[in-house]
Design a protein around this motif. Sequence first.
Motif, PDB file in Angstrom:
ATOM      1  N   ASP A 183       0.932  -1.318  -0.126  1.00 31.25           N
ATOM      2  CA  ASP A 183       0.068  -0.018   0.008  1.00 31.25           C
ATOM      3  C   ASP A 183       0.740   1.332   0.131  1.00 31.25           C
ATOM      4  N   CYS A 184       0.397   2.428  -0.701  1.00 27.92           N
ATOM      5  CA  CYS A 184       1.174   3.502  -0.918  1.00 27.92           C
ATOM      6  C   CYS A 184       0.572   4.716  -0.482  1.00 27.92           C
ATOM      7  N   HIS A 185      -0.872   4.358  -0.208  1.00 24.49           N
ATOM      8  CA  HIS A 185      -1.621   5.534   0.418  1.00 24.49           C
ATOM      9  C   HIS A 185      -1.559   6.769  -0.289  1.00 24.49           C
ATOM     10  N   TRP A 186      -1.723   6.741  -1.503  1.00 23.40           N
ATOM     11  CA  TRP A 186      -1.960   8.095  -2.465  1.00 23.40           C
ATOM     12  C   TRP A 186      -0.696   8.979  -2.384  1.00 23.40           C
ATOM     13  N   THR A 187       0.447   8.705  -2.266  1.00 26.26           N
ATOM     14  CA  THR A 187       1.573   9.192  -1.726  1.00 26.26           C
ATOM     15  C   THR A 187       2.559   9.889  -3.078  1.00 26.26           C
ATOM     16  N   PHE A 188       2.639   9.245  -4.155  1.00 27.43           N
ATOM     17  CA  PHE A 188       3.545   9.522  -5.124  1.00 27.43           C
ATOM     18  C   PHE A 188       2.984  10.200  -6.304  1.00 27.43           C
ATOM     19  N   SER A 189       4.065  10.821  -7.033  1.00 28.10           N
ATOM     20  CA  SER A 189       3.769  11.335  -8.332  1.00 28.10           C
ATOM     21  C   SER A 189       3.530  10.227  -9.350  1.00 28.10           C
ATOM     22  N   GLY A 190       3.046  10.669 -10.615  1.00 27.16           N
ATOM     23  CA  GLY A 190       2.857   9.751 -11.486  1.00 27.16           C
ATOM     24  C   GLY A 190       4.240   9.212 -12.048  1.00 27.16           C
ATOM     25  N   GLY A 191       4.990   9.864 -12.204  1.00 23.66           N
ATOM     26  CA  GLY A 191       6.428   9.288 -12.674  1.00 23.66           C
ATOM     27  C   GLY A 191       6.846   8.480 -11.783  1.00 23.66           C
ATOM     28  N   SER A 192       7.084   8.908 -10.165  1.00 26.78           N
ATOM     29  CA  SER A 192       7.620   8.128  -9.405  1.00 26.78           C
ATOM     30  C   SER A 192       6.837   6.847  -9.205  1.00 26.78           C
ATOM     31  N   ALA A 193       5.667   6.759  -9.361  1.00 28.31           N
ATOM     32  CA  ALA A 193       4.742   5.798  -9.129  1.00 28.31           C
ATOM     33  C   ALA A 193       4.927   4.673 -10.452  1.00 28.31           C
ATOM     34  N   LYS A 194       5.153   5.141 -11.372  1.00 29.90           N
ATOM     35  CA  LYS A 194       5.588   4.332 -12.680  1.00 29.90           C
ATOM     36  C   LYS A 194       7.027   3.912 -12.485  1.00 29.90           C
ATOM     37  N   ARG A 195       7.907   4.462 -11.936  1.00 31.88           N
ATOM     38  CA  ARG A 195       9.165   3.772 -11.688  1.00 31.88           C
ATOM     39  C   ARG A 195       9.127   2.930 -10.554  1.00 31.88           C
ATOM     40  N   LEU A 196       8.487   2.993  -9.667  1.00 25.95           N
ATOM     41  CA  LEU A 196       8.155   2.206  -8.325  1.00 25.95           C
ATOM     42  C   LEU A 196       7.589   0.807  -8.815  1.00 25.95           C
ATOM     43  N   ALA A 197       6.582   0.930  -9.576  1.00 23.66           N
ATOM     44  CA  ALA A 197       5.870  -0.180 -10.198  1.00 23.66           C
ATOM     45  C   ALA A 197       6.648  -0.999 -11.176  1.00 23.66           C
ATOM     46  N   SER A 198       7.523  -0.419 -11.895  1.00 19.54           N
ATOM     47  CA  SER A 198       8.581  -1.116 -12.832  1.00 19.54           C
ATOM     48  C   SER A 198       9.223  -1.905 -11.978  1.00 19.54           C
ATOM     49  N   ALA A 199       9.782  -1.175 -10.779  1.00 27.67           N
ATOM     50  CA  ALA A 199      10.917  -1.910 -10.215  1.00 27.67           C
ATOM     51  C   ALA A 199      10.485  -3.059  -9.540  1.00 27.67           C
ATOM     52  N   ILE A 200       9.351  -3.331  -9.228  1.00 30.12           N
ATOM     53  CA  ILE A 200       8.661  -4.471  -8.562  1.00 30.12           C
ATOM     54  C   ILE A 200       8.147  -5.607  -9.383  1.00 30.12           C
ATOM     55  N   GLU A 201       8.233  -5.417 -10.807  1.00 24.67           N
ATOM     56  CA  GLU A 201       7.711  -6.158 -11.311  1.00 24.67           C
ATOM     57  C   GLU A 201       8.161  -7.504 -11.472  1.00 24.67           C
ATOM     58  N   GLU A 202       9.397  -7.845 -11.181  1.00 23.74           N
ATOM     59  CA  GLU A 202      10.066  -9.295 -10.852  1.00 23.74           C
ATOM     60  C   GLU A 202       9.541  -9.920  -9.646  1.00 23.74           C
ATOM     61  N   TYR A 203       9.007  -9.274  -8.989  1.00 33.32           N
ATOM     62  CA  TYR A 203       8.620  -9.831  -7.641  1.00 33.32           C
ATOM     63  C   TYR A 203       7.027 -10.492  -7.745  1.00 33.32           C
ATOM     64  N   ASP A 204       6.516 -11.316  -6.799  1.00 33.09           N
ATOM     65  CA  ASP A 204       5.526 -12.051  -6.963  1.00 33.09           C
ATOM     66  C   ASP A 204       4.464 -10.955  -5.998  1.00 33.09           C
ATOM     67  N   VAL A 205       4.296  -9.648  -6.657  1.00 40.96           N
ATOM     68  CA  VAL A 205       3.297  -8.777  -5.752  1.00 40.96           C
ATOM     69  C   VAL A 205       1.782  -9.083  -6.282  1.00 40.96           C
ATOM     70  N   TRP A 206       0.970  -9.250  -5.098  1.00 44.19           N
ATOM     71  CA  TRP A 206      -0.535  -9.539  -5.524  1.00 44.19           C
ATOM     72  C   TRP A 206      -0.989  -8.257  -6.153  1.00 44.19           C
ATOM     73  N   TRP A 207      -0.883  -7.058  -5.613  1.00 45.62           N
ATOM     74  CA  TRP A 207      -0.951  -5.817  -6.126  1.00 45.62           C
ATOM     75  C   TRP A 207      -0.334  -4.768  -5.307  1.00 45.62           C
ATOM     76  N   LEU A 208       0.047  -3.491  -6.075  1.00 49.20           N
ATOM     77  CA  LEU A 208       0.341  -2.241  -5.503  1.00 49.20           C
ATOM     78  C   LEU A 208      -0.916  -1.351  -5.442  1.00 49.20           C
ATOM     79  N   GLU A 209      -1.285  -0.815  -4.217  1.00 51.46           N
ATOM     80  CA  GLU A 209      -2.212   0.085  -3.880  1.00 51.46           C
ATOM     81  C   GLU A 209      -2.140   1.461  -3.901  1.00 51.46           C
ATOM     82  N   ASP A 210      -3.047   2.226  -4.354  1.00 50.09           N
ATOM     83  CA  ASP A 210      -3.076   3.608  -4.252  1.00 50.09           C
ATOM     84  C   ASP A 210      -1.620   4.381  -4.406  1.00 50.09           C
TER      85      ASP A 210
END
Length: 412
Positions: free
Chosen positions: A231-258
């Motif tokens: 959970d991220c609680h609506w914290t990050f910018s669009g660009g940062s959120a995209k980079r974070l989501a990309s950085a964890i793609e290799e792991y078994d993440v159920w979901w990334l929230e808000d």
Amino acid sequence: MSKDYAELHDPNAEYTMRELSSETMGVTAKRGGGRDVEITDIQTTMVDGNFPWTLVRIYTDAGIVGTGEAYWGAGVPELIQRMKPFLVGENPLDIDRLFEHLVQKMSGEGSVEGVTVTAISGIEVALHDVAGKILDVPAYQLLGGKYRDKVRVYCDCHTEEEADPDACADEAERVVEELGYDALKFDLDVPSGLEKDRANRHLRPGEIRHKAEIVEKVTERVKDRADVAFDCHWTFSGGSAKRLASAIEEYDVWWLEDPVPPENLEVQEEVTKSTTTPITVGENRYRVTEERRLIENQAVDIIAPDLPKVGGMRETQKIADVANQYYIPVAMHNVSSPIATMASAHVGTSIPNSLAVEYHSYELGWWEDLVEEDVIEDGYITIPEEPGLGLTLDMDTVEEHMVDGETLFDEA
């Protein structure tokens, strides 16, 4: 309450062309089978849990009482008291009409979204409980029946060292091994020590590496024994959120929230479509009209309405119906007492695309003491067959944990 909000003057509520009361609509026919019941009172009591839960009770002239819960927050009890005159004398079985009646009556006080919808949600849950008791059926039966006997629960996990990847992994293993959950969630909006400015929403490379390490350590520790969301609680910018989501793609993440703030749908859509990491959003949107936009724009992979906040049980089911047209599962956000948690479970059994219901109180030792029945066992909620929600408030526990200055409900 020092002020009687039931007597508050509001010209908008006192005059509306879309008046949906039973008197105006001519809903006066007698009903057989013990169904001629009228609401006589509505009361609230706020309980000081890990959140200040607002419990709602609807009283009837048949001596049958229904219990509901609104999402926590200031002003909700006052709004519920404000709506009492619109419900007294009405038949609690007319759930849909009464919901729309309250939305129309409270339009001048913000029934599109926010705490006004939250207050209506608490009443709506209580209506399902009392209606189920009048008709002698469980609440899920009022929603069309069930798809499953048990609803999966995911445990929102915390540790005193929430920014330490190893501590998070240790807690994940403990919750799986000792508490029996096979679905977990951890926070990612935790300090890394590398922050330069908390206001600009930007994540520096080191911060992303730190959050990716939490994801790596937790998912590697539990492996296939549990699904893990973050959970991220609506914290990050669009660009940062995209980079974070990309950085964890290799792991078994159920979901990334808000990962981004909820107001800008276009940014949310762009983030979701930029990554293979599943993105979940929904707890900060209201009613099906707002959740629908997320779904139809395919700005989410999983939708996460919060039932006692979004509009109640039938509104959550409507959201699930729209999501089902886009093959999107529903993971209900939930920080409630056992009352709204069980209401979410009743909805969860009535929809085909139910994924899980959140449990946010595993560190609160008396959470389940609030009711007489068992609620969660081995990471699942078994849906009761008793009428209504199937729960009985333990009034001694309610009284023990009331917020200072609150008054206990009247006897049924």
